[in-house]
Design a protein around this motif. Structure first.
Motif, PDB file in Angstrom:
ATOM      1  N   LYS A 143       0.826  -1.221   0.000  1.00 22.70           N
ATOM      2  CA  LYS A 143       0.000   0.000   0.000  1.00 22.70           C
ATOM      3  C   LYS A 143       0.859   1.269   0.000  1.00 22.70           C
ATOM      4  O   LYS A 143       0.625   2.222   0.755  1.00 22.70           O
ATOM      5  CB  LYS A 143      -0.968   0.003   1.187  1.00 22.70           C
ATOM      6  CG  LYS A 143      -1.874  -1.224   1.192  1.00 22.70           C
ATOM      7  CD  LYS A 143      -3.120  -0.998   1.974  1.00 22.70           C
ATOM      8  CE  LYS A 143      -4.116  -2.130   1.939  1.00 22.70           C
ATOM      9  NZ  LYS A 143      -3.837  -3.295   1.117  1.00 22.70           N
ATOM     10  N   LYS A 144       1.856   1.259  -0.874  1.00 25.72           N
ATOM     11  CA  LYS A 144       2.758   2.422  -0.951  1.00 25.72           C
ATOM     12  C   LYS A 144       2.929   2.862  -2.400  1.00 25.72           C
ATOM     13  O   LYS A 144       2.924   2.026  -3.316  1.00 25.72           O
ATOM     14  CB  LYS A 144       4.126   2.049  -0.390  1.00 25.72           C
ATOM     15  CG  LYS A 144       4.173   2.059   1.112  1.00 25.72           C
ATOM     16  CD  LYS A 144       5.600   1.943   1.615  1.00 25.72           C
ATOM     17  CE  LYS A 144       5.589   1.922   3.141  1.00 25.72           C
ATOM     18  NZ  LYS A 144       6.389   0.863   3.698  1.00 25.72           N
ATOM     19  N   GLU A 145       3.109   4.174  -2.569  1.00 27.32           N
ATOM     20  CA  GLU A 145       3.403   4.701  -3.897  1.00 27.32           C
ATOM     21  C   GLU A 145       4.815   4.278  -4.296  1.00 27.32           C
ATOM     22  O   GLU A 145       5.703   4.193  -3.457  1.00 27.32           O
ATOM     23  CB  GLU A 145       3.311   6.229  -3.868  1.00 27.32           C
ATOM     24  CG  GLU A 145       3.355   6.854  -5.231  1.00 27.32           C
ATOM     25  CD  GLU A 145       3.300   8.377  -5.163  1.00 27.32           C
ATOM     26  OE1 GLU A 145       2.194   8.930  -5.241  1.00 27.32           O
ATOM     27  OE2 GLU A 145       4.382   8.998  -5.033  1.00 27.32           O
ATOM     28  N   LEU A 146       4.999   4.004  -5.577  1.00 19.42           N
ATOM     29  CA  LEU A 146       6.297   3.531  -6.064  1.00 19.42           C
ATOM     30  C   LEU A 146       7.003   4.624  -6.873  1.00 19.42           C
ATOM     31  O   LEU A 146       6.338   5.467  -7.485  1.00 19.42           O
ATOM     32  CB  LEU A 146       6.091   2.304  -6.953  1.00 19.42           C
ATOM     33  CG  LEU A 146       5.534   1.058  -6.267  1.00 19.42           C
ATOM     34  CD1 LEU A 146       4.966   0.087  -7.299  1.00 19.42           C
ATOM     35  CD2 LEU A 146       6.620   0.383  -5.440  1.00 19.42           C
ATOM     36  N   PRO A 147       8.334   4.578  -6.907  1.00 19.49           N
ATOM     37  CA  PRO A 147       9.043   5.608  -7.682  1.00 19.49           C
ATOM     38  C   PRO A 147       9.103   5.275  -9.174  1.00 19.49           C
ATOM     39  O   PRO A 147      10.140   5.394  -9.799  1.00 19.49           O
ATOM     40  CB  PRO A 147      10.449   5.604  -7.053  1.00 19.49           C
ATOM     41  CG  PRO A 147      10.628   4.211  -6.561  1.00 19.49           C
ATOM     42  CD  PRO A 147       9.259   3.697  -6.187  1.00 19.49           C
TER      43      PRO A 147
END
Ligand SMILES: [Zn+2]
Length: 371
Positions: free
Chosen positions: A278-282
């Motif tokens: 549940k995290k934004e990715l680069p």
């Protein structure tokens, strides 16, 4: 039904609507599984329209251009007559090639290629003219991204639809007899971007993807930042973090094989999301909006002719222009021998130049957006 646009971009709806028989060998789920299609919004960038309705200005593009066009080419074939390449599938077991029908089809293709080679041994290979893509794009003031696969020997697990060329195979490029690797270097030297066209089974395998990236970088002599999965083989629950972990900055896989339109309701790039952590990715997604074969292939997709395809393309372009977004186009280089496809490409390039669009590569669009 109300749609939460943030959840849409994060992939929740796509993950929820995956077909019940979804597996890694299943044919790629397409537009009919898309939540926006069920609501009649496939051809509308509804997320961007909602964003702009809050009186926020449209994105800015270089030199006052009102929208961007990201031109891309998936290099699935480099030769038409190569017996060497046609023999390759028989040298290694194919995953997913257990059905007799597939084997028969492969044998038939081999026989057909043999006949072609015998018949045309003194005739030039019709695909050995890829410099024409560069020349025509240069005339239109455009640049593009060529996605090359990493070569037969650098892929561990082969799928029946994967390309069959190797980076050491020979061809003619701009009048010179050279290897695929040398053609890649020359395309890059002239200012075009080289990206990775990752194999079917690389979609969930970080080590495999790293190996494929390194193989292409070794051939090229420069880092590779952009990726598109072959056949758009992608799992929204796994592939974003796999691409990110393998070190890619830009992806342009998220479009359709059998239709055109806005798979995530947007033509603006966005940062992909890992549904697991549940995290934004680069890693930035620059979504694929239109691909040639989805419209013009007579045996799949929309099955329209070039006249009808142009109407659809103008309709979608108008939508992208209204929101000042990015129109990502995919034209397969081997379609150069299809007159309908090539003529349509020239027409649309001409139209986009008249529209004063910024026509460029994935990396250029991506780095501008991040700035
Ligand atoms: Zn491909």
């Amino acid at each position: 039904m109300d749609i939460d646009y943030q959840k849409l971009l994060q992939g929740y709806y796509e993950a929820k609507l995956l077909p019940h028989d979804f597996s890694e060998d299943r044919v790629v789920p397409d537009f009919a599984f898309n939540i926006l299609n069920t609501m009649g919004f496939l051809y509308k960038p509804i997320v961007d329209e909602a964003y702009l309705s809050k009186n926020i200005q449209t994105p800015e593009w270089p030199e006052g251009k009102t929208f961007a066009v990201c031109l891309t080419h998936d290099v699935d074939d480099v030769s038409y007559f190569s017996l060497r390449q046609s023999l390759r599938p028989f040298t290694a077991p194919f995953n997913g090639l257990h059905i007799t029908q597939d084997k028969l089809k492969r044998l038939f293709t081999l026989g057909f290629t043999t006949l072609r080679v015998c018949k045309n041994q003194f005739i030039n290979d019709p695909l050995h003219c890829y410099e024409r893509w560069l020349k025509i794009e240069e005339e239109f003031g455009a640049k593009s991204t060529f996605f090359f696969w990493p070569g037969w020997k650098n892929v561990t697990k082969h799928h029946k639809t994967d390309p069959i060329y190797d980076l050491n195979d020979r061809l003619i490029f701009d009048g010179n007899n050279c290897t695929v690797a040398e053609m890649i270097q020359e395309i890059h030297r002239r200012g075009w971007e080289i990206g990775l066209h990752a194999s079917w089974y690389a979609y969930n395998d970080v080590d495999e993807l790293k190996g494929q990236k390194e193989a292409l970088e070794k051939a090229l002599g420069y880092p590779v930042h952009s990726i598109r999965q072959h056949y758009l083989h992608y799992d929204i629950r796994i592939t974003p973090r796999t691409h990110s972990a393998a070190g890619f900055k830009y992806d342009s896989t998220l479009g359709f094989n059998n239709n055109i339109g806005f798979r995530f309701g947007t033509c603006y790039p966005w940062k992909l999301f890992d549904l697991g952590s549940k995290k934004e990715l680069p890693i930035l997604e620059i979504p694929l909006i239109i691909q040639d074969v989805a419209m013009l292939n007579p045996s799949k997709g929309m099955r329209i002719d070039s006249k009808m395809a142009l109407r659809y393309m103008l309709l979608i372009t108008e939508e992208v222009e209204k929101v000042g977004g990015v129109l990502t186009l995919l034209w397969h280089p081997n379609e150069i021998i299809n007159r309908q496809s090539w003529t349509l490409y020239l027409k649309i390039l001409n139209y986009l130049r008249e529209k004063n669009a910024w026509i460029t590569s994935l990396q250029e669009v991506g780095s501008w957006w991040l700035r």
